[in-house]
Scaffold this motif. Structure first.
Motif, PDB file in Angstrom:
ATOM      1  N   TRP A   8      31.222  18.072  -8.935  1.00  0.00           N
ATOM      2  CA  TRP A   8      32.014  18.857  -9.882  1.00  0.00           C
ATOM      3  C   TRP A   8      32.635  20.077  -9.192  1.00  0.00           C
ATOM      4  O   TRP A   8      33.809  20.390  -9.389  1.00  0.00           O
ATOM      5  CB  TRP A   8      31.147  19.301 -11.040  1.00  0.00           C
ATOM      6  CG  TRP A   8      31.741  20.394 -11.883  1.00  0.00           C
ATOM      7  CD1 TRP A   8      31.425  21.718 -11.860  1.00  0.00           C
ATOM      8  CD2 TRP A   8      32.775  20.261 -12.864  1.00  0.00           C
ATOM      9  NE1 TRP A   8      32.188  22.411 -12.761  1.00  0.00           N
ATOM     10  CE2 TRP A   8      33.022  21.543 -13.388  1.00  0.00           C
ATOM     11  CE3 TRP A   8      33.510  19.176 -13.346  1.00  0.00           C
ATOM     12  CZ2 TRP A   8      33.976  21.776 -14.365  1.00  0.00           C
ATOM     13  CZ3 TRP A   8      34.455  19.412 -14.333  1.00  0.00           C
ATOM     14  CH2 TRP A   8      34.685  20.688 -14.831  1.00  0.00           C
ATOM     15  N   CYS A  13      41.069  14.315 -17.218  1.00  0.00           N
ATOM     16  CA  CYS A  13      40.127  13.332 -17.766  1.00  0.00           C
ATOM     17  C   CYS A  13      38.981  13.080 -16.793  1.00  0.00           C
ATOM     18  O   CYS A  13      37.823  12.970 -17.193  1.00  0.00           O
ATOM     19  CB  CYS A  13      40.871  12.033 -18.068  1.00  0.00           C
ATOM     20  SG  CYS A  13      39.823  10.725 -18.757  1.00  0.00           S
ATOM     21  N   TRP A  65      30.730  15.357 -18.489  1.00  0.00           N
ATOM     22  CA  TRP A  65      29.956  14.575 -19.453  1.00  0.00           C
ATOM     23  C   TRP A  65      28.749  13.922 -18.779  1.00  0.00           C
ATOM     24  O   TRP A  65      27.644  13.908 -19.339  1.00  0.00           O
ATOM     25  CB  TRP A  65      30.858  13.521 -20.082  1.00  0.00           C
ATOM     26  CG  TRP A  65      30.129  12.516 -20.908  1.00  0.00           C
ATOM     27  CD1 TRP A  65      29.830  11.237 -20.577  1.00  0.00           C
ATOM     28  CD2 TRP A  65      29.567  12.716 -22.220  1.00  0.00           C
ATOM     29  NE1 TRP A  65      29.140  10.616 -21.583  1.00  0.00           N
ATOM     30  CE2 TRP A  65      28.967  11.498 -22.600  1.00  0.00           C
ATOM     31  CE3 TRP A  65      29.539  13.801 -23.086  1.00  0.00           C
ATOM     32  CZ2 TRP A  65      28.330  11.347 -23.821  1.00  0.00           C
ATOM     33  CZ3 TRP A  65      28.899  13.643 -24.307  1.00  0.00           C
ATOM     34  CH2 TRP A  65      28.309  12.434 -24.666  1.00  0.00           C
ATOM     35  N   MET A 110      25.976  16.524 -18.270  1.00  0.00           N
ATOM     36  CA  MET A 110      25.246  16.812 -19.501  1.00  0.00           C
ATOM     37  C   MET A 110      24.322  15.649 -19.870  1.00  0.00           C
ATOM     38  O   MET A 110      23.146  15.852 -20.233  1.00  0.00           O
ATOM     39  CB  MET A 110      26.223  17.091 -20.639  1.00  0.00           C
ATOM     40  CG  MET A 110      25.547  17.440 -21.963  1.00  0.00           C
ATOM     41  SD  MET A 110      26.727  17.620 -23.315  1.00  0.00           S
ATOM     42  CE  MET A 110      27.276  15.915 -23.495  1.00  0.00           C
ATOM     43  N   LEU A 111      24.818  14.415 -19.746  1.00  0.00           N
ATOM     44  CA  LEU A 111      24.022  13.247 -20.108  1.00  0.00           C
ATOM     45  C   LEU A 111      22.837  13.075 -19.159  1.00  0.00           C
ATOM     46  O   LEU A 111      21.715  12.743 -19.595  1.00  0.00           O
ATOM     47  CB  LEU A 111      24.909  11.998 -20.077  1.00  0.00           C
ATOM     48  CG  LEU A 111      24.413  10.756 -20.841  1.00  0.00           C
ATOM     49  CD1 LEU A 111      24.234  11.082 -22.313  1.00  0.00           C
ATOM     50  CD2 LEU A 111      25.390   9.605 -20.661  1.00  0.00           C
ATOM     51  N   CYS A 144      36.554  15.925 -16.973  1.00  0.00           N
ATOM     52  CA  CYS A 144      35.777  15.847 -18.215  1.00  0.00           C
ATOM     53  C   CYS A 144      34.685  14.779 -18.118  1.00  0.00           C
ATOM     54  O   CYS A 144      33.576  14.972 -18.611  1.00  0.00           O
ATOM     55  CB  CYS A 144      36.702  15.551 -19.389  1.00  0.00           C
ATOM     56  SG  CYS A 144      37.817  16.904 -19.825  1.00  0.00           S
ATOM     57  N   VAL A 145      35.018  13.655 -17.470  1.00  0.00           N
ATOM     58  CA  VAL A 145      34.019  12.598 -17.287  1.00  0.00           C
ATOM     59  C   VAL A 145      32.862  13.094 -16.425  1.00  0.00           C
ATOM     60  O   VAL A 145      31.679  12.833 -16.711  1.00  0.00           O
ATOM     61  CB  VAL A 145      34.674  11.342 -16.670  1.00  0.00           C
ATOM     62  CG1 VAL A 145      33.616  10.335 -16.240  1.00  0.00           C
ATOM     63  CG2 VAL A 145      35.627  10.693 -17.672  1.00  0.00           C
TER      64      VAL A 145
END
Length: 268
Positions: free
Chosen positions: A229, A112, A119, A122-123, A115-116
């Motif tokens: 990341w 999780c 995200w 991308m944002l 994934c955060v």
């Protein structure tokens, strides 16, 4: 005393400084863009009403004043949204730093969490593109006011020159409405000598600089998030390797213990 010093050093060492620098730059850019942009729009309204005699239309009509009001509300939303977004990115930086520096502490690297981080990457990339568009849009009023400022400067150099300002050239008023202000008229000289024109021009320049600072902050965030990341991904692999190694060592220890017990039982 020594324990307090060690605690302070540990706390300072846990701060994600790249994320902190990007957050400060983001807040400074957004504050500069929103504050100066809001005041520049108010100055534009004053100039249009006092010197070009542009009248606000009916409530249900979409004129330049209605567009300015809409842009002001958009500015309010941008200020609130990016204040929250900066806090979220700082929290993500703290958690990611904790995951990297302490693999086996209270905080564990989870799917999780990865994934955060993805995200947020991308944002942030989408927001960077949006701020590029905002920067390009903010350059338009800077160009318009630069033209007006140039005309005001040229009238003092070229005596007898016929220079006019027509807001229809920029789509501010409809084609059928003539709101031209030419050199030699009293309104023209009042506008060129007024503080509203000079202040509004410089406020738009500051708003443009703020939008550019926000773009730089988004790029900085992208570099930080991408690095985090990569670190988290490597740390996750290292964590899996350590878990497998520990499991194999435990199995070897169990096998050795079992054989030792068997030998002892056979001897007795």
């Amino acid at each position: 005393m020594c324990g307090c010093l060690e605690c302070c050093i540990k706390c300072l060492g846990g701060i994600p400084y790249p994320s902190l620098i990007a957050t400060i730059l983001l807040y400074a850019g957004v504050a500069l863009f929103c504050g100066c942009g809001h005041e520049a729009l108010s100055g534009t309204v004053t100039i249009l009403q006092n010197y070009f005699e542009v009248v606000r239309g009916p409530v249900d009509s979409l004129d330049v004043f209605t567009m300015i009001d809409i842009i002001k509300y958009v500015i309010y939303g941008i200020a609130s949204a990016f204040f929250v977004y900066g806090i979220l990115l700082m929290v993500e930086g703290f958690f990611t730093s904790g995951a990297i520096k302490d693999l086996y502490g209270d905080f564990k690297i989870t799917t999780c969490g990865r994934c955060v981080s993805a995200w947020f990457i991308m944002l942030t990339y989408i927001f960077m593109l949006a701020w590029l568009g905002v920067t390009a849009f903010t350059s338009l009023p800077v160009f318009m006011y630069f033209n007006i400022w140039s005309i005001c400067q040229n009238t003092t150099i070229l005596e007898g020159a016929t220079l006019c300002l027509d807001p229809r050239q920029y789509g501010i008023v409809p084609i059928g409405e003539g709101k031209t202000v030419c050199a030699g008229s009293e309104k023209f000289y009042k506008m060129c000598e007024s503080n509203e024109l000079d202040m509004t021009f410089h406020l738009f320049i500051c708003a443009l600089a703020g939008a550019g600072a926000a773009v730089i902050a988004m790029i900085h965030y992208l570099m930080v998030l991408s690095a985090n990341w990569a670190y988290v991904k490597d740390a996750c692999r290292m964590q899996k390797y350590e878990d497998i190694k520990s499991q194999e060592e435990q199995e070897l220890h169990d096998i050795h213990s079992t054989r030792s017990k068997e030998r002892l039982n056979a001897y007795t």
